[in-house]
Design a protein around this motif. Sequence first.
Motif, PDB file in Angstrom:
ATOM      1  N   THR A 251      39.069  48.479  22.338  1.00 30.28           N
ATOM      2  CA  THR A 251      38.703  47.310  23.142  1.00 30.28           C
ATOM      3  C   THR A 251      37.807  47.702  24.313  1.00 30.28           C
ATOM      4  O   THR A 251      36.931  46.934  24.708  1.00 30.28           O
ATOM      5  N   GLU A 252      38.022  48.894  24.856  1.00 25.18           N
ATOM      6  CA  GLU A 252      37.182  49.344  25.965  1.00 25.18           C
ATOM      7  C   GLU A 252      35.736  49.498  25.499  1.00 25.18           C
ATOM      8  O   GLU A 252      34.793  49.090  26.192  1.00 25.18           O
ATOM      9  N   LEU A 253      35.549  50.067  24.324  1.00 17.25           N
ATOM     10  CA  LEU A 253      34.202  50.217  23.770  1.00 17.25           C
ATOM     11  C   LEU A 253      33.592  48.860  23.443  1.00 17.25           C
ATOM     12  O   LEU A 253      32.374  48.657  23.603  1.00 17.25           O
ATOM     13  N   LEU A 254      34.423  47.939  22.992  1.00 22.28           N
ATOM     14  CA  LEU A 254      33.938  46.582  22.716  1.00 22.28           C
ATOM     15  C   LEU A 254      33.323  45.969  23.968  1.00 22.28           C
ATOM     16  O   LEU A 254      32.194  45.446  23.920  1.00 22.28           O
ATOM     17  N   TRP A 255      34.042  46.029  25.091  1.00 22.25           N
ATOM     18  CA  TRP A 255      33.554  45.358  26.294  1.00 22.25           C
ATOM     19  C   TRP A 255      32.396  46.107  26.938  1.00 22.25           C
ATOM     20  O   TRP A 255      31.532  45.488  27.571  1.00 22.25           O
ATOM     21  N   GLU A 256      32.347  47.411  26.762  1.00 18.32           N
ATOM     22  CA  GLU A 256      31.158  48.144  27.206  1.00 18.32           C
ATOM     23  C   GLU A 256      29.937  47.678  26.410  1.00 18.32           C
ATOM     24  O   GLU A 256      28.845  47.515  26.968  1.00 18.32           O
TER      25      GLU A 256
ATOM     26  N   PHE B 216      34.154  40.906  33.124  1.00 20.35           N
ATOM     27  CA  PHE B 216      35.091  41.065  32.011  1.00 20.35           C
ATOM     28  C   PHE B 216      36.107  42.181  32.267  1.00 20.35           C
ATOM     29  O   PHE B 216      36.324  43.060  31.437  1.00 20.35           O
ATOM     30  N   LYS B 217      36.693  42.119  33.437  1.00 21.45           N
ATOM     31  CA  LYS B 217      37.664  43.146  33.829  1.00 21.45           C
ATOM     32  C   LYS B 217      39.037  42.864  33.225  1.00 21.45           C
ATOM     33  O   LYS B 217      39.334  41.748  32.808  1.00 21.45           O
ATOM     34  N   LYS B 218      39.865  43.904  33.234  1.00 13.91           N
ATOM     35  CA  LYS B 218      41.243  43.747  32.799  1.00 13.91           C
ATOM     36  C   LYS B 218      42.046  43.126  33.937  1.00 13.91           C
ATOM     37  O   LYS B 218      42.036  43.647  35.053  1.00 13.91           O
ATOM     38  N   PRO B 219      42.758  42.034  33.707  1.00 14.28           N
ATOM     39  CA  PRO B 219      43.642  41.505  34.745  1.00 14.28           C
ATOM     40  C   PRO B 219      44.695  42.546  35.094  1.00 14.28           C
ATOM     41  O   PRO B 219      45.057  43.378  34.270  1.00 14.28           O
ATOM     42  N   TRP B 220      45.191  42.497  36.313  1.00 15.33           N
ATOM     43  CA  TRP B 220      46.225  43.401  36.820  1.00 15.33           C
ATOM     44  C   TRP B 220      45.658  44.768  37.160  1.00 15.33           C
ATOM     45  O   TRP B 220      45.988  45.309  38.211  1.00 15.33           O
ATOM     46  N   LEU B 221      44.815  45.336  36.325  1.00 18.67           N
ATOM     47  CA  LEU B 221      44.299  46.663  36.610  1.00 18.67           C
ATOM     48  C   LEU B 221      43.564  46.693  37.937  1.00 18.67           C
ATOM     49  O   LEU B 221      43.643  47.658  38.688  1.00 18.67           O
ATOM     50  N   ASP B 222      42.848  45.625  38.244  1.00 19.53           N
ATOM     51  CA  ASP B 222      42.094  45.548  39.481  1.00 19.53           C
ATOM     52  C   ASP B 222      42.741  44.592  40.478  1.00 19.53           C
ATOM     53  O   ASP B 222      42.080  43.927  41.264  1.00 19.53           O
ATOM     54  N   ASN B 223      44.081  44.513  40.413  1.00 19.35           N
ATOM     55  CA  ASN B 223      44.840  43.697  41.357  1.00 19.35           C
ATOM     56  C   ASN B 223      44.450  42.234  41.314  1.00 19.35           C
ATOM     57  O   ASN B 223      44.467  41.537  42.319  1.00 19.35           O
ATOM     58  N   GLU B 224      44.075  41.780  40.126  1.00 15.49           N
ATOM     59  CA  GLU B 224      43.726  40.376  39.962  1.00 15.49           C
ATOM     60  C   GLU B 224      44.926  39.604  39.441  1.00 15.49           C
ATOM     61  O   GLU B 224      45.773  40.137  38.740  1.00 15.49           O
ATOM     62  N   ASP B 225      45.003  38.345  39.772  1.00 18.14           N
ATOM     63  CA  ASP B 225      46.048  37.473  39.250  1.00 18.14           C
ATOM     64  C   ASP B 225      45.592  36.937  37.909  1.00 18.14           C
ATOM     65  O   ASP B 225      44.458  36.491  37.756  1.00 18.14           O
ATOM     66  N   VAL B 226      46.459  36.994  36.905  1.00 22.40           N
ATOM     67  CA  VAL B 226      46.052  36.525  35.584  1.00 22.40           C
ATOM     68  C   VAL B 226      46.012  35.008  35.498  1.00 22.40           C
ATOM     69  O   VAL B 226      45.579  34.458  34.497  1.00 22.40           O
ATOM     70  N   THR B 227      46.510  34.316  36.502  1.00 24.55           N
ATOM     71  CA  THR B 227      46.339  32.869  36.547  1.00 24.55           C
ATOM     72  C   THR B 227      44.953  32.588  37.106  1.00 24.55           C
ATOM     73  O   THR B 227      44.707  32.729  38.291  1.00 24.55           O
ATOM     74  N   ASN B 228      44.036  32.232  36.236  1.00 26.20           N
ATOM     75  CA  ASN B 228      42.625  32.143  36.610  1.00 26.20           C
ATOM     76  C   ASN B 228      42.180  30.686  36.557  1.00 26.20           C
ATOM     77  O   ASN B 228      41.858  30.165  35.498  1.00 26.20           O
ATOM     78  N   ASN B 229      42.162  30.038  37.708  1.00 24.85           N
ATOM     79  CA  ASN B 229      41.805  28.624  37.755  1.00 24.85           C
ATOM     80  C   ASN B 229      40.307  28.395  37.566  1.00 24.85           C
ATOM     81  O   ASN B 229      39.881  27.272  37.335  1.00 24.85           O
ATOM     82  N   GLU B 230      39.512  29.455  37.696  1.00 28.80           N
ATOM     83  CA  GLU B 230      38.068  29.311  37.563  1.00 28.80           C
ATOM     84  C   GLU B 230      37.546  30.002  36.307  1.00 28.80           C
ATOM     85  O   GLU B 230      36.365  30.294  36.201  1.00 28.80           O
TER      86      GLU B 230
END
Length: 394
Positions: free
Chosen positions: A320-325, A176-190
């Motif tokens: 939101t950070e506390l929510l996901w934790e 449940f990571k933040k897109p972009w923050l970890d160099n991920e593409d927000v287009t998530n086919n999976e």
Amino acid sequence: MAKIEGDENEKNALDCQHQDILRTIFEKCKYESVHGLQRPLELYRERVLYYTDTTEHVLDAVLNSENVSYRPDLFDRAVINDSLKTMYAQQESFSFNDIYEKIKDKVKVPDLNSFCRAMKQLGYKPMNTNYGNIIVEDPKLAYERYLFLKKMFKLRAASKAIYYIDERTIDLNKTFKKPWLDNEDVTNNEGYVFFHVVSRNGLEKGLFCNQANAEDFSKWISDIVLSFMKASSVIIMDNSPLHGKTVIEPISRHHTKADMLSWLQRNNIPCSPSMRKAELYDLIARCPVKDRQYQLDLIFQAHGHEVLRLPENYHDLSMTELLWEHILSSAFSFETTNVFNLKTKVYNAITTIRQEKWLQFETIIKDTENNIFVVDQAIEQALDAYEIDPRDVM
């Protein structure tokens, strides 16, 4: 340590590859100073490759290495800043290694190298002073954080409704990571990207997307989110590329006097209409904050709301950070090999959180804001005893 221009030892410390990269970047920046940007700002990967003449393979290798590095969370940064406050008060020289020795048993930092890298990424660097070398945060970051916190205190005192907007990647990795923050593409086919708005009342709105981009996000805000918000609300979000592009450049000498006065007032900088334009621009030029306005912010403002962007390096100063934790550490079972089922489980987990837990999240954020403000103030006062080598701030 103070830098001496033309220091031959410093030049020799750079290998040939680093020198070539610096020359390449210099020449391309010089070209752009005349001809303008050669790659759009939003195409950040292409910009890195263009400036450095680096290959996709090399860039990915570096980014993957960065992904596993240490990132201090709010608790870790509180411990680090409290230690810095104590070390400044002692008026002695210290290094990254000295800080590491003080905090290594209190936080989960892997090793000294990871800690040093993280601190530099957070804007800390050595400075030469009258008491020797010390580690100091970029004052621009502390100033922007101060402005954010002062506005938050004022808005909370006015009992404004506060909404936190964020997004998370929902896939079978279950991180449940933040897109972009970890160099991920927000287009998530999976999997999905989950847009969501939360407040002290819980989840207000949410949307799961496969193909997430800034246009989708803006449409969701305009068509759905704005319709339920209370009048004159406050919106808190970070500077993710999903959250819009800047539409107003920083103020320049060519702007009108009224524009300059408005800019200074927005940034809480004392000024007077009786001042000449040259005096006003001198204040602007010396101001460490950049006036960034976003198209999405203007949409909120047009509906009577106020937008605050989270300070740099403090994207986790959000409910939101506390929510996901909480979701990651809760007893909810996310065991599934079907991403659609995972989406349903995550949504059910969020919507069944009790009201008192959301109020607890709010209290934690408020207490954290207060603690950051107090410690920042103490650090500012302690640093007044130091005289920074002027060559370090040029």
